[in-house]
Structures are given as structure tokens and as C-alpha cells.
Design an enzyme around this catalytic site. Structure first.
Site, PDB file in Angstrom:
ATOM      1  N   ILE A   1      -1.363  -2.497   8.475  1.00 25.03           N
ATOM      2  CA  ILE A   1      -2.015  -1.483   7.643  1.00 25.03           C
ATOM      3  C   ILE A   1      -3.455  -1.834   7.293  1.00 25.03           C
ATOM      4  O   ILE A   1      -4.371  -1.024   7.450  1.00 25.03           O
ATOM      5  CB  ILE A   1      -1.188  -1.275   6.346  1.00 25.03           C
ATOM      6  CG1 ILE A   1       0.180  -0.662   6.687  1.00 25.03           C
ATOM      7  CG2 ILE A   1      -1.933  -0.405   5.346  1.00 25.03           C
ATOM      8  CD1 ILE A   1       1.108  -0.554   5.500  1.00 25.03           C
ATOM      9  N   ASP A   2      -3.663  -3.057   6.804  1.00 25.63           N
ATOM     10  CA  ASP A   2      -4.948  -3.426   6.209  1.00 25.63           C
ATOM     11  C   ASP A   2      -6.160  -3.237   7.124  1.00 25.63           C
ATOM     12  O   ASP A   2      -7.217  -2.792   6.653  1.00 25.63           O
ATOM     13  CB  ASP A   2      -4.904  -4.869   5.703  1.00 25.63           C
ATOM     14  CG  ASP A   2      -3.879  -5.061   4.590  1.00 25.63           C
ATOM     15  OD1 ASP A   2      -3.306  -4.032   4.148  1.00 25.63           O
ATOM     16  OD2 ASP A   2      -3.649  -6.196   4.183  1.00 25.63           O
TER      17      ASP A   2
ATOM     18  N   HIS B   1       3.700  -5.527   4.885  1.00 25.68           N
ATOM     19  CA  HIS B   1       2.836  -4.714   4.033  1.00 25.68           C
ATOM     20  C   HIS B   1       1.360  -4.935   4.295  1.00 25.68           C
ATOM     21  O   HIS B   1       0.525  -4.309   3.657  1.00 25.68           O
ATOM     22  CB  HIS B   1       3.143  -5.013   2.564  1.00 25.68           C
ATOM     23  CG  HIS B   1       2.809  -6.416   2.159  1.00 25.68           C
ATOM     24  ND1 HIS B   1       3.448  -7.507   2.683  1.00 25.68           N
ATOM     25  CD2 HIS B   1       1.904  -6.909   1.283  1.00 25.68           C
ATOM     26  CE1 HIS B   1       2.955  -8.614   2.155  1.00 25.68           C
ATOM     27  NE2 HIS B   1       2.017  -8.273   1.304  1.00 25.68           N
ATOM     28  N   CYS B   2       0.995  -5.833   5.230  1.00 26.53           N
ATOM     29  CA  CYS B   2      -0.419  -6.174   5.413  1.00 26.53           C
ATOM     30  C   CYS B   2      -0.942  -5.919   6.820  1.00 26.53           C
ATOM     31  O   CYS B   2      -1.796  -5.074   7.029  1.00 26.53           O
ATOM     32  CB  CYS B   2      -0.653  -7.648   5.053  1.00 26.53           C
ATOM     33  SG  CYS B   2      -0.614  -7.997   3.287  1.00 26.53           S
ATOM     34  N   ILE B   3      -0.444  -6.683   7.794  1.00 26.50           N
ATOM     35  CA  ILE B   3      -1.068  -6.730   9.114  1.00 26.50           C
ATOM     36  C   ILE B   3      -1.122  -5.365   9.806  1.00 26.50           C
ATOM     37  O   ILE B   3      -2.142  -5.022  10.405  1.00 26.50           O
ATOM     38  CB  ILE B   3      -0.360  -7.765  10.021  1.00 26.50           C
ATOM     39  CG1 ILE B   3      -0.245  -9.113   9.311  1.00 26.50           C
ATOM     40  CG2 ILE B   3      -1.114  -7.930  11.332  1.00 26.50           C
ATOM     41  CD1 ILE B   3      -1.570  -9.734   8.927  1.00 26.50           C
TER      42      ILE B   3
END
Length: 430
Positions: free
Chosen positions: A273-274, A269-271
């Protein structure tokens, strides 16, 4: 009694909106700290599970949920009107990207709209959802102040980035330092006081914008360095050099080097997208983030490289992908979790299906897989093997019997170096 006094006395009522990988562990920690905690989620199946004392998140033990529910410190609801009784609320909802790679803020806005309906004097609102710098000040603050209440005086507003690493056995919500930035000094002070009850270390920063940027720097750092090592892997393959041996040797240097490892692509959910939140926001200021865009391109191309390696492996047996039986070990985005968000295995499976492969997989954490027209069910590891032309280690779960894999399959493509030290012409690595 002021909110700080309520927090100190554990009399503050705490709410958490979004009961996923971030929200549920946070809610449990606040309950453990002695607060009356209410979790909010639009998914009734989640709220029902919590109220029944059961956890659906791997990092949260069911017995912990059951303990706090039975003690009356934790409950969950889909009824947002119960926000009127909440003193401090954390927003932990998803912030995905649209197909155009610009932020989808609909979940945050929806949560903020509900809070605005029931915002009252002395209330603290903290956004934890990862987003672009300026979200708290530019989106949330105007919405809340449109109620007639003034930030820093009538209510408190802050940003504190989540730092969740699923299946990390060393770091969890409590022992991972918590960055907190408030809209005003008073906001920072109150938010820091709340987190200090449930987290070992609180790191105050000067503003919400700084706190928002901290999260993006952390994840962009990883994305860019993974992109670099993935490019090194592509290069090493062309030069017939074992990239895994190179990394193992390089990491013996005690300074100036930090090991990152190649893989089939980025997931979670992070790398993946963020960094694009930062890239999108920078473009609004006329700045082009070339490192971020390039890393995203390289990381996004890794599933295609994995499929290329599968094709090369099959070619050694005079076979093509079309019609070959290919079995994947692991489809979750990382080892020992059930999280499928942005998993590179989904891209690999889709690419293989387009090329006519007959697919199967084993993943004890993912009993069923539905992706587009693909509908598969996990095969027990002991039953995998008969008739399979090529096995692909896509996710290196600890439970797999790696010692037996090279002997059970005619070809193996290992994207995670799970078979380190195993040699043989039928084992192919990145």
C-alpha cells in the site's frame, strides 16, 4: 509544569488512538515506562478486551496487558471526550488505499476532528499512521490551528512513522529506532522527549515531511526489490533455472547485495500500500514514479502466476483446476501471524474458485476465512490430505510439518521454498 517536565516526571497522561498492530504495542510500552495511558478505539470489543487484561495482538503478551491494567497504568475507551484530559496523543489509525489507489485519509481526519474538539494548551499530537508527505502540515495543522491555538507555541505537532514488523522475534517497539519530525523545533523536542522514555533510540529529523518520506522510502525500497526478485523468478522459470538456488549463491557475496525472495504476492498493512501514497503525491507534482508502478504491477500479478503453476502441476496428472480439490497451507500474509490484510492467499483462493476448484485450507492462526462469497474453516493439519489433488504452500508458518507434506499429497506447489532440498516430479516451485 511544562509538558517536557511532565514527561520527565511521568506525570503526562498519554493517549493512543487506534489499538491495532501499531497502537496497542505502543500503549503498552508507554505504560511500561510509567505513564498513565488511555487507549481509544471505535471498536468496543477491543477496548473491552484490554480492560479485561487480555491482548488480541500476537506481539503483545496478555500478561503484559493484564499487569498494566491491574496497576492502573493502562485502560481503554470508546469515549473520545476523554481526550480532554490527555497531555500527549498518538494517532495510530489505518490509512488504506481506495480502489483508485489514492489515499483514504478518512480515519486520520476522523481522529483529528475528535482531537481538535478537545485540543488544549500544552498538548502534543503525533501522527504515526503511514501517509503521503505533507499530511501533517497540510491536513492536521490547519484543523488544529482553526481552534485558535498556534502550533509550536500553544500545542505541539509531530510525525513519527510506525515501524512494526509482526512476529519479528528480534525487533519490537522498544528496540526499533524511532524517527521523529516536528512541525517546529519545539515540537520535535517535545515529541522526542516523549518517545525517549519508551524507545531505546530516537532519530530526530528536520520536519514532518522528512519523517513522512522516511517511512515511504523504507517500504518502497522493499516493494521495488521484491518486485525485482519476483520478475527474476518469472524469468528463471521460463529459462528453467532454480531461482532459489540463484539467490542462495548470490547472497554469499559479502558486499553490494541484499537477498530478497520471491513469493505469491505482497501482503500486510505496509508494503503493498505505502508506495502508492508516494506515487499519488508525486503525481500531484507532475512526477511519474515508474519504478513504483512497475513493481506494483509485477507484485500484483504473482497470485496469477501461482495459479498458473497449480494448473501446470495438475496438468502433469491430466487434470484441470476445474473440479480439482486444492488445499492451501497458510492464508495469512506472512509466517506466524494471524494478519489477513492484503494477503495474496485471498487472491489465489478467489482465482481458483473462479476456475472451479474445490478449496480447503489449514492455518492455525486463521480459524475462519470469509472473502466475498468464499466462506471456509481451517482444517487441522493431520486431517488434511484425503482426496486432495494438489497442496499449495502459500504461507510458510513454522508450525507446519513440512517433512510430511511431500509424502501426503500427490502434487505440491511451494511458493515459499519451504520444501528446500526436497526433489521430485510432484513438487513445483515458483
Amino acid at each position: 509544569m511544562s509538558l517536557k517536565e511532565k514527561i520527565a516526571a511521568r506525570a503526562a497522561r498519554v493517549g493512543v488512538i487506534g489499538l491495532g498492530y501499531v497502537g496497542l504495542p505502543l500503549a503498552v510500552e508507554f505504560a511500561r515506562a510509567g505513564f498513565d495511558v488511555t487507549g481509544f478505539d471505535v471498536d468496543a470489543s477491543k477496548t473491552n478486551e484490554i480492560n479485561a487484561g487480555r491482548s488480541y495482538i500476537g506481539d503483545v503478551k496478555t500478561e503484559d496487558v493484564a499487569e498494566h491494567v491491574s496497576a492502573g497504568r493502562l485502560r481503554a475507551t470508546t469515549d473520545m471526550s476523554e481526550l480532554r484530559a490527555i497531555d500527549a496523543v498518538d494517532i495510530c489509525v489505518p490509512t488504506p488505499l481506495r480502489k483508485t489507489k489514492d489515499p483514504d485519509m478518512s480515519y486520520v481526519v476522523s481522529a483529528a476532528e475528535q482531537i481538535a474538539k478537545y485540543l488544549h494548551k500544552g498538548m502534543l499530537v503525533v501522527l504515526e499512521s503511514t501517509t503521503y508527505p505533507g499530511t501533517t502540515a497540510e491536513v492536521l495543522q490547519p484543523m488544529f490551528e482553526s481552534t485558535g491555538l498556534k502550533v509550536g507555541e500553544d500545542f505541539y505537532l509531530a510525525f513519527s512513522p510506525e515501524r512494526v514488523d509482526p512476529a519479528n522475534e528480534k525487533y519490537n517497539t522498544r528496540n526499533t529506532p524511532k524517527v521523529v519530525g516536528g512541525t517546529t523545533p519545539a515540537c520535535s523536542e517535545v515529541a522526542a522527549a516523549l518517545y525517549a522514555t519508551a524507545v531505546d533510540t530516537v532519530v530526530p529529523v528536520s520536519s514532518t515531511q522528512v519523517a513522512e518520506m522516511v517511512k515511504l522510502l523504507e517500504n518502497t525500497f522493499r516493494a521495488v526489490n521484491i518486485g525485482l526478485v519476483n520478475e527474476i523468478a518469472l524469468m528463471a522459470h521460463r529459462m528453467n533455472i532454480d531461482v532459489w538456488e540463484v539467490i542462495d549463491a548470490a547472497k554469499t557475496k559479502p558486499f553490494g547485495f541484499m537477498p530478497f525472495y520471491p513469493g505469491p504476492g505482497l501482503g500486510g498493512h505496509c508494503i503493498p500500500i505505502d508506495p502508492f501514497y508516494l506515487s499519488w503525491k508525486a503525481r500531484q507534482s507532475g512526477f511519474e514514479c515508474r519504478f513504483i508502478e512497475l513493481a506494483g504491477h509485477i507484485n500484483g500479478s504473482m497470485p496469477e502466476f501461482v495459479v498458473e503453476r497449480i494448473g501446470e502441476a495438475l496438468n502433469t496428472r491430466k487434470k484441470s483446476i476445474n473440479g480439482s480439490r486444492i488445499h492451501l497451507f497458510g492464508v495469512a500474509y506472512k509466517k506466524d501471524v494471524n494478519d489477513m490484510r492484503e494477503s495474496p492467499a485471498l487472491d489465489i483462493i478467489e482465482l481458483l474458485q473462479r476456475r472451479g476448484a474445490v478449496l480447503s485450507y489449514t492455518d492455525p492462526y486463521v480459524p475462519a476465512l470469509k472473502h466475498g462469497s468464499i466462506d471456509l474453516t481451517t482444517v487441522p493439519e493431520a486431517e488434511a490430505g484425503d482426496g486432495v489433488d494438489c497442496a499449495v504452500i502459500a504461507t510458510n508458518h513454522s508450525v507446519f510439518d513440512y517433512a510430511s507434506i511431500p509424502g501426503r499429497f500427490p502434487l505440491v506447489v511451494d511458493t515459499r521454498n519451504a520444501l528446500k532440498g526436497v526433489n521430485g516430479g510432484h513438487v513445483f516451485r515458483l
